[in-house]
Design a protein around this motif. Structure first.
Motif, PDB file in Angstrom:
ATOM      1  N   LEU A   1       0.824  -1.215   0.000  1.00 54.75           N
ATOM      2  CA  LEU A   1       0.000   0.000   0.000  1.00 54.75           C
ATOM      3  C   LEU A   1       0.857   1.265   0.000  1.00 54.75           C
ATOM      4  O   LEU A   1       0.524   2.238  -0.676  1.00 54.75           O
ATOM      5  N   ARG A   2       1.942   1.250   0.735  1.00 52.73           N
ATOM      6  CA  ARG A   2       2.826   2.431   0.794  1.00 52.73           C
ATOM      7  C   ARG A   2       3.412   2.716  -0.592  1.00 52.73           C
ATOM      8  O   ARG A   2       3.494   3.868  -1.020  1.00 52.73           O
TER       9      ARG A   2
ATOM     10  N   ALA B   1      -0.954   5.580   2.560  1.00 49.14           N
ATOM     11  CA  ALA B   1      -1.290   4.148   2.527  1.00 49.14           C
ATOM     12  C   ALA B   1      -2.705   3.893   3.057  1.00 49.14           C
ATOM     13  O   ALA B   1      -3.451   3.121   2.446  1.00 49.14           O
TER      14      ALA B   1
END
Length: 166
Positions: free
Chosen positions: A29-30, A40
């Motif tokens: 996600l980051r 994120a």
């Protein structure tokens, strides 16, 4: 929800996230957030929403058919005798339930269905034709095309193409 309305609800962030996920849905996600200029948690919320709305249908592994001994890809046009709503639904259910059928399309034109089938041998395909086509009183005819090479295979959608979007 109406597909056209749903497509119009996707903003540029959603489209960029979907583009990344189609390449590799295990992208952290980051990393996605860095690529699309979101945090994120914001990416996570958007992905969750798109799953709930059915924009993202599944997270799957794409398996190389050759690596698992399923090296023959066959395209089949199927023409049925009767196109009553019930008989078409029955055909759809039967085709969808067959594990050898990778994709099934109900189409316009001379054929009623186009199937993409993956099997290990032609003997397996012959057995499948006996079960699905010769054993079905509503199949008028079928036509087989054996793939010689997989030039391009995929289900990725051109997310950034705006034609057709409201």
């Amino acid at each position: 929800m109406n597909n056209r309305l749903q497509a119009s609800r996707l903003d540029e962030f959603d489209r960029k996230i979907l583009t990344v996920l189609q390449r590799d849905n295990t992208t952290p996600l980051r990393t996605i957030g860095d690529a699309v200029n979101l945090s994120a948690p914001a990416v996570q919320r958007r992905i969750k929403r798109m799953r709930e709305e059915g924009v993202i249908r599944a997270n799957v592994a794409i398996v190389d058919p050759d690596a698992v001994g399923q090296s023959i890809t066959i395209f089949v046009e199927v023409e049925v005798i009767s196109e009553t709503a019930q008989q078409i639904e029955d055909a759809k259910k039967e085709f969808a339930a067959s594990p050898e059928i990778q994709q099934c399309y109900y189409v316009t034109g001379e054929a009623d269905f186009v199937l993409v089938i993956v099997v290990p041998t032609m003997a397996d395909y012959e057995a499948l034709t006996r079960r699905l086509f010769f054993g079905n009183n509503n199949v008028k005819r079928f036509r087989t095309f054996v793939a010689m090479d997989r030039v391009k295979v995929g289900l990725a959608i051109d997310i950034n193409s705006r034609s057709g979007a409201a």
